[in-house]
Design a protein around this motif. Structure first.
Motif, PDB file in Angstrom:
ATOM      1  N   ILE A   3       0.898  -1.217   0.059  1.00  0.00           N
ATOM      2  CA  ILE A   3       0.009   0.023   0.004  1.00  0.00           C
ATOM      3  C   ILE A   3       0.902   1.204  -0.003  1.00  0.00           C
ATOM      4  O   ILE A   3       2.018   1.393   0.857  1.00  0.00           O
ATOM      5  CB  ILE A   3      -0.915   0.085   1.284  1.00  0.00           C
ATOM      6  N   GLY A   9      -2.693   4.790   0.187  1.00  0.00           N
ATOM      7  CA  GLY A   9      -3.413   3.946   1.033  1.00  0.00           C
ATOM      8  C   GLY A   9      -4.638   4.051   1.679  1.00  0.00           C
ATOM      9  O   GLY A   9      -5.240   3.274   2.169  1.00  0.00           O
ATOM     10  N   MET A  10      -5.373   5.317   1.238  1.00  0.00           N
ATOM     11  CA  MET A  10      -6.909   5.611   1.680  1.00  0.00           C
ATOM     12  C   MET A  10      -7.867   4.847   0.761  1.00  0.00           C
ATOM     13  O   MET A  10      -7.484   4.639  -0.289  1.00  0.00           O
ATOM     14  CB  MET A  10      -6.946   7.002   1.560  1.00  0.00           C
ATOM     15  N   PRO A  11      -8.778   4.252   1.366  1.00  0.00           N
ATOM     16  CA  PRO A  11      -9.865   3.886   0.676  1.00  0.00           C
ATOM     17  C   PRO A  11     -10.397   4.816  -0.200  1.00  0.00           C
ATOM     18  O   PRO A  11     -10.862   6.087   0.235  1.00  0.00           O
ATOM     19  CB  PRO A  11     -10.734   3.219   1.666  1.00  0.00           C
ATOM     20  N   ARG A  50     -15.262  -0.606  -3.405  1.00  0.00           N
ATOM     21  CA  ARG A  50     -14.357   0.151  -2.626  1.00  0.00           C
ATOM     22  C   ARG A  50     -12.747  -0.538  -2.612  1.00  0.00           C
ATOM     23  O   ARG A  50     -12.711  -1.730  -2.873  1.00  0.00           O
ATOM     24  CB  ARG A  50     -14.695   0.148  -0.999  1.00  0.00           C
ATOM     25  N   VAL A  51     -11.919   0.512  -3.119  1.00  0.00           N
ATOM     26  CA  VAL A  51     -10.610   0.082  -3.397  1.00  0.00           C
ATOM     27  C   VAL A  51      -9.458   0.748  -2.458  1.00  0.00           C
ATOM     28  O   VAL A  51      -9.561   1.802  -1.891  1.00  0.00           O
ATOM     29  CB  VAL A  51     -10.271   0.096  -4.777  1.00  0.00           C
ATOM     30  N   TYR A  52      -8.484   0.261  -2.434  1.00  0.00           N
ATOM     31  CA  TYR A  52      -7.144   0.825  -1.886  1.00  0.00           C
ATOM     32  C   TYR A  52      -6.066   0.733  -2.842  1.00  0.00           C
ATOM     33  O   TYR A  52      -5.932  -0.199  -3.507  1.00  0.00           O
ATOM     34  CB  TYR A  52      -6.665  -0.133  -0.583  1.00  0.00           C
ATOM     35  N   ARG A  53      -5.531   2.012  -3.212  1.00  0.00           N
ATOM     36  CA  ARG A  53      -4.677   2.054  -4.257  1.00  0.00           C
ATOM     37  C   ARG A  53      -3.319   1.944  -3.764  1.00  0.00           C
ATOM     38  O   ARG A  53      -3.017   2.315  -2.663  1.00  0.00           O
ATOM     39  CB  ARG A  53      -4.450   3.308  -4.908  1.00  0.00           C
ATOM     40  N   GLY A  54      -2.567   1.058  -4.453  1.00  0.00           N
ATOM     41  CA  GLY A  54      -0.971   0.594  -3.975  1.00  0.00           C
ATOM     42  C   GLY A  54      -0.034   1.292  -4.969  1.00  0.00           C
ATOM     43  O   GLY A  54      -0.350   2.158  -5.568  1.00  0.00           O
ATOM     44  N   THR A  59      -4.516  -1.835  -7.736  1.00  0.00           N
ATOM     45  CA  THR A  59      -5.711  -1.639  -6.669  1.00  0.00           C
ATOM     46  C   THR A  59      -6.125  -2.959  -6.055  1.00  0.00           C
ATOM     47  O   THR A  59      -5.750  -3.932  -6.598  1.00  0.00           O
ATOM     48  CB  THR A  59      -7.055  -1.096  -7.152  1.00  0.00           C
ATOM     49  N   SER A  61      -9.248  -4.715  -3.377  1.00  0.00           N
ATOM     50  CA  SER A  61     -10.425  -4.447  -2.878  1.00  0.00           C
ATOM     51  C   SER A  61     -10.866  -5.633  -2.077  1.00  0.00           C
ATOM     52  O   SER A  61     -10.891  -6.879  -2.386  1.00  0.00           O
ATOM     53  CB  SER A  61     -11.542  -4.355  -3.902  1.00  0.00           C
TER      54      SER A  61
END
Length: 69
Positions: A3, A9-11, A50-54, A59, A61
């Motif tokens: 992340i 790192g934010m959703p 809803r995802v978290y970008r790395g 991404t 989820s």
């Protein structure tokens, strides 16, 4: 997956348009997806997850896609 720091790192929400033939096109905002929807023809739908970008814009989820339109 690593992340990224800060906002990476934010959703956040990720959007896609799925055509009637199953092709998928991903968008960063709901507005972009809804605006593009008519271009993909009858039967196209809008989906959200809803995802978290790395790092390297990958991404991850914890949940799958769900249809919203």
């Amino acid at each position: 997956m690593l992340i990224g720091p800060g906002l990476a790192g934010m959703p956040m929400d990720e959007w896609k348009v799925r055509t009637a033939k199953g092709k998928e096109y991903v968008f960063d905002t709901r507005e972009e997806a809804v605006e593009a929807l008519p271009e993909y023809g009858e039967g196209a739908t809008v989906w959200k997850r809803r995802v978290y970008r790395g790092i390297a814009n990958m991404t991850m989820s914890p949940e799958g896609w769900r249809q919203v339109i």
